[in-house]
Design a protein around this motif. Structure first.
Motif, mmCIF file in Angstrom:
data_model
loop_
_atom_site.group_PDB
_atom_site.id
_atom_site.type_symbol
_atom_site.label_atom_id
_atom_site.label_comp_id
_atom_site.label_asym_id
_atom_site.label_seq_id
_atom_site.Cartn_x
_atom_site.Cartn_y
_atom_site.Cartn_z
ATOM 1 N N HIS A 146 16.833 11.309 -6.952
ATOM 2 C CA HIS A 146 16.442 10.237 -7.876
ATOM 3 C C HIS A 146 15.537 9.222 -7.174
ATOM 4 O O HIS A 146 14.489 8.833 -7.706
ATOM 5 N N VAL A 147 15.916 8.811 -5.975
ATOM 6 C CA VAL A 147 15.128 7.827 -5.224
ATOM 7 C C VAL A 147 13.759 8.388 -4.861
ATOM 8 O O VAL A 147 12.730 7.722 -5.038
ATOM 9 N N LEU A 148 13.730 9.611 -4.345
ATOM 10 C CA LEU A 148 12.457 10.202 -3.924
ATOM 11 C C LEU A 148 11.527 10.432 -5.111
ATOM 12 O O LEU A 148 10.310 10.230 -5.005
ATOM 13 N N ASP A 174 0.834 -1.195 0.000
ATOM 14 C CA ASP A 174 0.000 0.000 0.000
ATOM 15 C C ASP A 174 0.874 1.252 0.000
ATOM 16 O O ASP A 174 2.107 1.180 -0.010
ATOM 17 N N ASP A 175 0.233 2.412 0.023
ATOM 18 C CA ASP A 175 0.970 3.677 -0.074
ATOM 19 C C ASP A 175 1.964 3.851 1.072
ATOM 20 O O ASP A 175 3.101 4.296 0.855
ATOM 21 N N ASP A 176 1.551 3.525 2.284
ATOM 22 C CA ASP A 176 2.441 3.703 3.436
ATOM 23 C C ASP A 176 3.678 2.822 3.313
ATOM 24 O O ASP A 176 4.796 3.254 3.622
ATOM 25 N N PHE A 177 3.483 1.589 2.868
ATOM 26 C CA PHE A 177 4.613 0.675 2.704
ATOM 27 C C PHE A 177 5.592 1.226 1.669
ATOM 28 O O PHE A 177 6.803 1.240 1.885
ATOM 29 N N VAL A 178 5.062 1.706 0.551
ATOM 30 C CA VAL A 178 5.917 2.251 -0.508
ATOM 31 C C VAL A 178 6.691 3.465 -0.001
ATOM 32 O O VAL A 178 7.898 3.595 -0.233
ATOM 33 N N ARG A 179 6.004 4.367 0.697
ATOM 34 C CA ARG A 179 6.690 5.551 1.240
ATOM 35 C C ARG A 179 7.821 5.137 2.174
ATOM 36 O O ARG A 179 8.924 5.700 2.130
ATOM 37 N N ASN A 180 7.547 4.170 3.030
ATOM 38 C CA ASN A 180 8.567 3.729 3.987
ATOM 39 C C ASN A 180 9.784 3.143 3.281
ATOM 40 O O ASN A 180 10.934 3.418 3.658
ATOM 41 N N GLU A 217 17.989 -4.701 -1.928
ATOM 42 C CA GLU A 217 17.630 -5.746 -2.883
ATOM 43 C C GLU A 217 16.365 -6.484 -2.458
ATOM 44 O O GLU A 217 15.520 -6.823 -3.285
ATOM 45 N N ARG A 218 16.244 -6.738 -1.159
ATOM 46 C CA ARG A 218 15.088 -7.475 -0.646
ATOM 47 C C ARG A 218 13.792 -6.750 -0.978
ATOM 48 O O ARG A 218 12.872 -7.312 -1.570
ATOM 49 N N TYR A 219 13.726 -5.482 -0.603
ATOM 50 C CA TYR A 219 12.501 -4.739 -0.852
ATOM 51 C C TYR A 219 12.411 -4.292 -2.304
ATOM 52 O O TYR A 219 11.317 -4.068 -2.821
ATOM 53 N N GLY A 220 13.563 -4.178 -2.956
ATOM 54 C CA GLY A 220 13.548 -3.832 -4.372
ATOM 55 C C GLY A 220 12.829 -4.877 -5.194
ATOM 56 O O GLY A 220 12.078 -4.557 -6.122
ATOM 57 N N ASP A 221 13.035 -6.153 -4.857
ATOM 58 C CA ASP A 221 12.352 -7.230 -5.571
ATOM 59 C C ASP A 221 10.840 -7.119 -5.411
ATOM 60 O O ASP A 221 10.081 -7.304 -6.367
ATOM 61 N N LEU A 222 10.404 -6.818 -4.194
ATOM 62 C CA LEU A 222 8.969 -6.713 -3.938
ATOM 63 C C LEU A 222 8.375 -5.505 -4.659
ATOM 64 O O LEU A 222 7.310 -5.593 -5.279
ATOM 65 N N ILE A 223 9.074 -4.376 -4.595
ATOM 66 C CA ILE A 223 8.609 -3.173 -5.285
ATOM 67 C C ILE A 223 8.560 -3.409 -6.792
ATOM 68 O O ILE A 223 7.599 -3.028 -7.474
ATOM 69 N N ASN A 224 9.594 -4.053 -7.335
ATOM 70 C CA ASN A 224 9.638 -4.303 -8.777
ATOM 71 C C ASN A 224 8.523 -5.236 -9.223
ATOM 72 O O ASN A 224 8.022 -5.132 -10.349
ATOM 73 N N ALA A 225 8.142 -6.170 -8.338
ATOM 74 C CA ALA A 225 7.048 -7.079 -8.672
ATOM 75 C C ALA A 225 5.751 -6.303 -8.870
ATOM 76 O O ALA A 225 4.958 -6.596 -9.771
ATOM 77 N N VAL A 226 5.536 -5.297 -8.030
ATOM 78 C CA VAL A 226 4.335 -4.470 -8.166
ATOM 79 C C VAL A 226 4.487 -3.499 -9.334
ATOM 80 O O VAL A 226 3.557 -3.283 -10.114
ATOM 81 N N ARG A 227 5.687 -2.934 -9.477
ATOM 82 C CA ARG A 227 5.929 -1.961 -10.542
ATOM 83 C C ARG A 227 5.716 -2.574 -11.926
ATOM 84 O O ARG A 227 5.301 -1.891 -12.865
ATOM 85 N N SER A 228 6.002 -3.875 -12.050
ATOM 86 C CA SER A 228 5.863 -4.536 -13.352
ATOM 87 C C SER A 228 4.426 -4.516 -13.851
ATOM 88 O O SER A 228 4.169 -4.719 -15.038
ATOM 89 N N PHE A 247 10.865 3.667 0.159
ATOM 90 C CA PHE A 247 11.645 4.676 -0.560
ATOM 91 C C PHE A 247 12.320 5.650 0.409
ATOM 92 O O PHE A 247 13.376 6.208 0.086
ATOM 93 N N GLU A 248 11.735 5.843 1.569
ATOM 94 C CA GLU A 248 12.397 6.666 2.583
ATOM 95 C C GLU A 248 13.679 5.988 3.060
ATOM 96 O O GLU A 248 14.718 6.636 3.225
ATOM 97 N N ILE A 249 13.611 4.671 3.269
ATOM 98 C CA ILE A 249 14.802 3.911 3.656
ATOM 99 C C ILE A 249 15.853 3.987 2.550
ATOM 100 O O ILE A 249 17.036 4.230 2.803
ATOM 101 N N ARG A 250 15.409 3.790 1.315
ATOM 102 C CA ARG A 250 16.345 3.837 0.185
ATOM 103 C C ARG A 250 16.980 5.218 0.042
ATOM 104 O O ARG A 250 18.151 5.332 -0.338
ATOM 105 N N SER A 251 16.207 6.272 0.351
ATOM 106 C CA SER A 251 16.730 7.631 0.187
ATOM 107 C C SER A 251 17.833 7.945 1.188
ATOM 108 O O SER A 251 18.556 8.934 1.037
#
Length: 232
Positions: A208-210, A80-86, A159-170, A88-92
């Motif tokens: 770029h991340v944000l 959901d939106d909160d998960f995505v924000r969290n 990488e861990r969360y990137g895989d999950l985000i990419n699965a949704v992004r696809s 990308f905040e970690i990645r930033s």
């Protein structure tokens, strides 16, 4: 010193492989977000007993791929939106640190490789957009900057969360506007690194991340609006 039993290592190895198989099925979309992961279904699909299934699910919960609730069992995490924000905040926070370190240690050959990956990304993002190629070259671009990164735990988080985000992004098509912005952002990162400006490189990476996070959230909102219209 106490030794592990001979059976312990194979059991752990099986659970590890099983977790990888389930993770792959989540990323591919076979198990959609919100899907209940029933033990009997998993034992049949992967031809294993219930014990390694339980251990694999514990692993995947720790990685953030699933949610385990008392008396309800396991289900694939809903992104959901909160998960995505969290995320990308970690990645930033993490990615700019890596980019800053890369800026300090990189060679001219490394910068040339970055430019090559960015150019391939640019070509794939030129109309008509080749989304698969863009994703591949984008991964190559970012992978160059962490090849010698010593913080393995930080890399694993991304990488861990990137895989999950990419699965949704696809499930969402990248717009030409966002593709153009990514091209500009990659160029800004390269320019800062080529200058040896660590702080500027970090800021370019953070921007770029944000921006990627905001774009992803907007894609999710658009999808929800489309679904809402179809269900009216």
């Amino acid at each position: 010193m106490k030794q592990n039993s001979p059976a312990a290592a194979p059991a752990k190895s099986l659970a590890h492989r099983l977790a990888a198989d389930i993770r792959r099925d989540i990323i591919s979309g076979y198990f959609a977000p919100g899907t209940r992961l029933k033990t009997e279904v998993l034992t049949e699909r992967y031809a294993v007993s219930a014990s390694p299934v339980r251990e694999a699910l514990w692993r995947l919960e720790g990685e953030g791929f699933i949610v385990l609730l008392p008396n309800q069992g396991a289900s694939v995490r809903v992104v959901d939106d909160d998960f995505v924000r969290n995320i990308f905040e970690i990645r930033s926070v993490i990615e700019p640190l890596f980019v800053g370190r890369f800026c300090r240690r990189c060679s001219s050959a490394d910068i040339d490789r970055l430019k090559e990956a960015a150019e391939k990304f640019r070509q794939a993002g030129t109309h008509p957009i080749d989304t698969d190629a863009m994703d591949r070259h984008n991964r190559d671009f970012h992978a160059i900057m962490i090849e010698e990164e010593p913080n393995e735990e930080g890399i694993q988080v991304i990488e861990r969360y990137g895989d999950l985000i990419n699965a949704v992004r696809s499930q969402h098509r990248m717009t030409e506007g966002r593709a153009r912005m990514r091209i500009v952002e990659h160029a800004a990162i390269i320019e800062a690194i080529a200058k040896g400006d660590v702080e500027l490189a970090r800021q370019a990476s953070r921007d770029h991340v944000l921006a990627a996070g905001e774009d992803f959230l907007e894609q999710m909102r658009q999808s929800r609006r489309k679904i809402h219209k179809l269900n009216r």
